[in-house]
Design a protein around this motif. Sequence first.
Motif, mmCIF file in Angstrom:
data_model
loop_
_atom_site.group_PDB
_atom_site.id
_atom_site.type_symbol
_atom_site.label_atom_id
_atom_site.label_comp_id
_atom_site.label_asym_id
_atom_site.label_seq_id
_atom_site.Cartn_x
_atom_site.Cartn_y
_atom_site.Cartn_z
ATOM 1 N N ASN A 237 -0.331 -37.315 11.512
ATOM 2 C CA ASN A 237 0.364 -36.804 12.685
ATOM 3 C C ASN A 237 0.805 -35.365 12.460
ATOM 4 O O ASN A 237 0.704 -34.821 11.364
ATOM 5 N N ARG A 238 1.343 -34.755 13.526
ATOM 6 C CA ARG A 238 1.697 -33.337 13.490
ATOM 7 C C ARG A 238 2.901 -33.059 12.600
ATOM 8 O O ARG A 238 3.042 -31.933 12.093
ATOM 9 N N VAL A 239 3.749 -34.047 12.386
ATOM 10 C CA VAL A 239 4.880 -33.816 11.496
ATOM 11 C C VAL A 239 4.402 -33.677 10.053
ATOM 12 O O VAL A 239 4.918 -32.865 9.284
ATOM 13 N N GLU A 240 3.395 -34.452 9.683
ATOM 14 C CA GLU A 240 2.814 -34.295 8.351
ATOM 15 C C GLU A 240 2.110 -32.943 8.235
ATOM 16 O O GLU A 240 2.050 -32.361 7.160
ATOM 17 N N ILE A 241 1.561 -32.454 9.348
ATOM 18 C CA ILE A 241 0.990 -31.102 9.345
ATOM 19 C C ILE A 241 2.087 -30.090 9.023
ATOM 20 O O ILE A 241 1.902 -29.182 8.211
ATOM 21 N N ALA A 242 3.242 -30.241 9.671
ATOM 22 C CA ALA A 242 4.363 -29.330 9.435
ATOM 23 C C ALA A 242 4.820 -29.396 7.983
ATOM 24 O O ALA A 242 5.076 -28.358 7.354
ATOM 25 N N ALA A 243 4.925 -30.604 7.439
ATOM 26 C CA ALA A 243 5.347 -30.754 6.043
ATOM 27 C C ALA A 243 4.361 -30.049 5.106
ATOM 28 O O ALA A 243 4.760 -29.373 4.146
ATOM 29 N N TRP A 244 3.071 -30.201 5.399
ATOM 30 C CA TRP A 244 2.049 -29.523 4.592
ATOM 31 C C TRP A 244 2.202 -28.012 4.690
ATOM 32 O O TRP A 244 2.083 -27.285 3.693
ATOM 33 N N ALA A 245 2.486 -27.525 5.895
ATOM 34 C CA ALA A 245 2.645 -26.083 6.095
ATOM 35 C C ALA A 245 3.830 -25.542 5.308
ATOM 36 O O ALA A 245 3.754 -24.472 4.700
ATOM 37 N N TRP A 246 4.946 -26.291 5.313
ATOM 38 C CA TRP A 246 6.135 -25.852 4.573
ATOM 39 C C TRP A 246 5.840 -25.803 3.080
ATOM 40 O O TRP A 246 6.204 -24.865 2.386
ATOM 41 N N GLU A 247 5.167 -26.844 2.576
ATOM 42 C CA GLU A 247 4.890 -26.908 1.146
ATOM 43 C C GLU A 247 3.968 -25.793 0.698
ATOM 44 O O GLU A 247 4.071 -25.291 -0.412
ATOM 45 N N ASN A 248 3.052 -25.398 1.563
ATOM 46 C CA ASN A 248 2.048 -24.408 1.202
ATOM 47 C C ASN A 248 2.333 -23.012 1.741
ATOM 48 O O ASN A 248 1.490 -22.131 1.683
ATOM 49 N N ARG A 249 3.563 -22.822 2.267
ATOM 50 C CA ARG A 249 4.032 -21.512 2.728
ATOM 51 C C ARG A 249 3.114 -20.904 3.776
ATOM 52 O O ARG A 249 2.885 -19.689 3.824
#
Length: 218
Positions: free
Chosen positions: A201-213
């Motif tokens: 889902n899109r929240v996991e996309i956001a989490a990935w984005a935060w982790e990878n700057r």
Amino acid sequence: MTIRVLLADDQAMVRTGLRMILEDQPDITVVAEAVDGVDAVTQARRLRPDVCLVDIRMPRLDGIEVTRALAGPGVVDPLRVIVVTTFDLDEYVHNALRGGAVGFILKDAGPALLVEAVRAADKGDALVSPSLTLRLLRHLTPGGTPANRRFLPALSRRELEVVGEIARGRTNQEIAAELFISLSTVKSHVAAIQQKLGVRNRVEIAAWAWENRIVEGR
């Protein structure tokens, strides 16, 4: 159609307040209230509500454990869980997102955001509080030091732009307006991004984005 919601919070006054806010809307009804995490899991599995609104701190099972039980990677038919948190629990929210939550809001976010989050979850979308997004980003990258990057899949420039907007808590409609593309195009990009990242889902996309700057410097 009416959105069926389960409320899970160990404080009766909080549940009453949430119920009043939600049931003031013509398209939302509260079908159950759970007083702790075990009660939440039991009732959610029995009633299969459209959206579960779960407090992060509850007796017996906390919100993270409830989220994993109802929407975790091993759940065949996951429910849609929104985690409720406060400003000082960012790390727990991150774990909840990794556990399968489709959204999170702050307890002091206000009635309008609560209602919007429930409606977004029901549509398969997600609402991420922009202020909490920034806090999570700082938490995941303390002191401004870039996080250790994992393997970055071959996302196109446009897909990276969509990822950045998702990480800021934008809805599909807002992304379409910001990037001057159609809503259907946004949905296609989101689906492609989920497949490439291997997330649900899109929240996991956001989490990935935060982790990878991915949103660094914006």
